[in-house]
Design a protein around this motif. Sequence first.
Motif: not given
Length: 150
Positions: A125, A127-128, A131, A133, A148-149
């Motif tokens: 992760r 920050e907020d 996500l 990889c 994008q979360i």
Amino acid sequence: MLRRMGIQRMDNVAVVVDDLDAAVAFFSELGMELENRMGIEGRFADLTVGIDGLRSEIAMMRTPDGHSKLELTKYHTPEALGAGREFPPPNTLGLHRVMFAVDDIEDTVARLRPHGAELLGEIARFEDVFLLCYLRGPAGIIVALAEQIG
């Protein structure tokens, strides 16, 4: 009046692979669409690439939005160099990775595993916001995924 010389767009990124069918399957599973597949050989190919007697096959993959393309290339003659060697780590000079934005990173990784994908680390992760990889794809290339979360 000055005429600006510059690029019009980036057409594609090419990746040399040893198994074209497997690479097409991998990137199709990721969500790319096969646009065209064809053999490449002849004088124009020899002159363009700088290799006499070149014979290859390419598969042009495009993203669903149609804006980005990935050219997968299998060299038949001469055979591609580097087969059977260890893959370089992510901090090696040169082309680093290809990144794709995805809707669901965990689902995407799970779907790519049967196609040989291996995470280099883990899904992390940032920050907020994202996500992220890195995973190994066909011919050892590094494919980055971002969801994008926030």
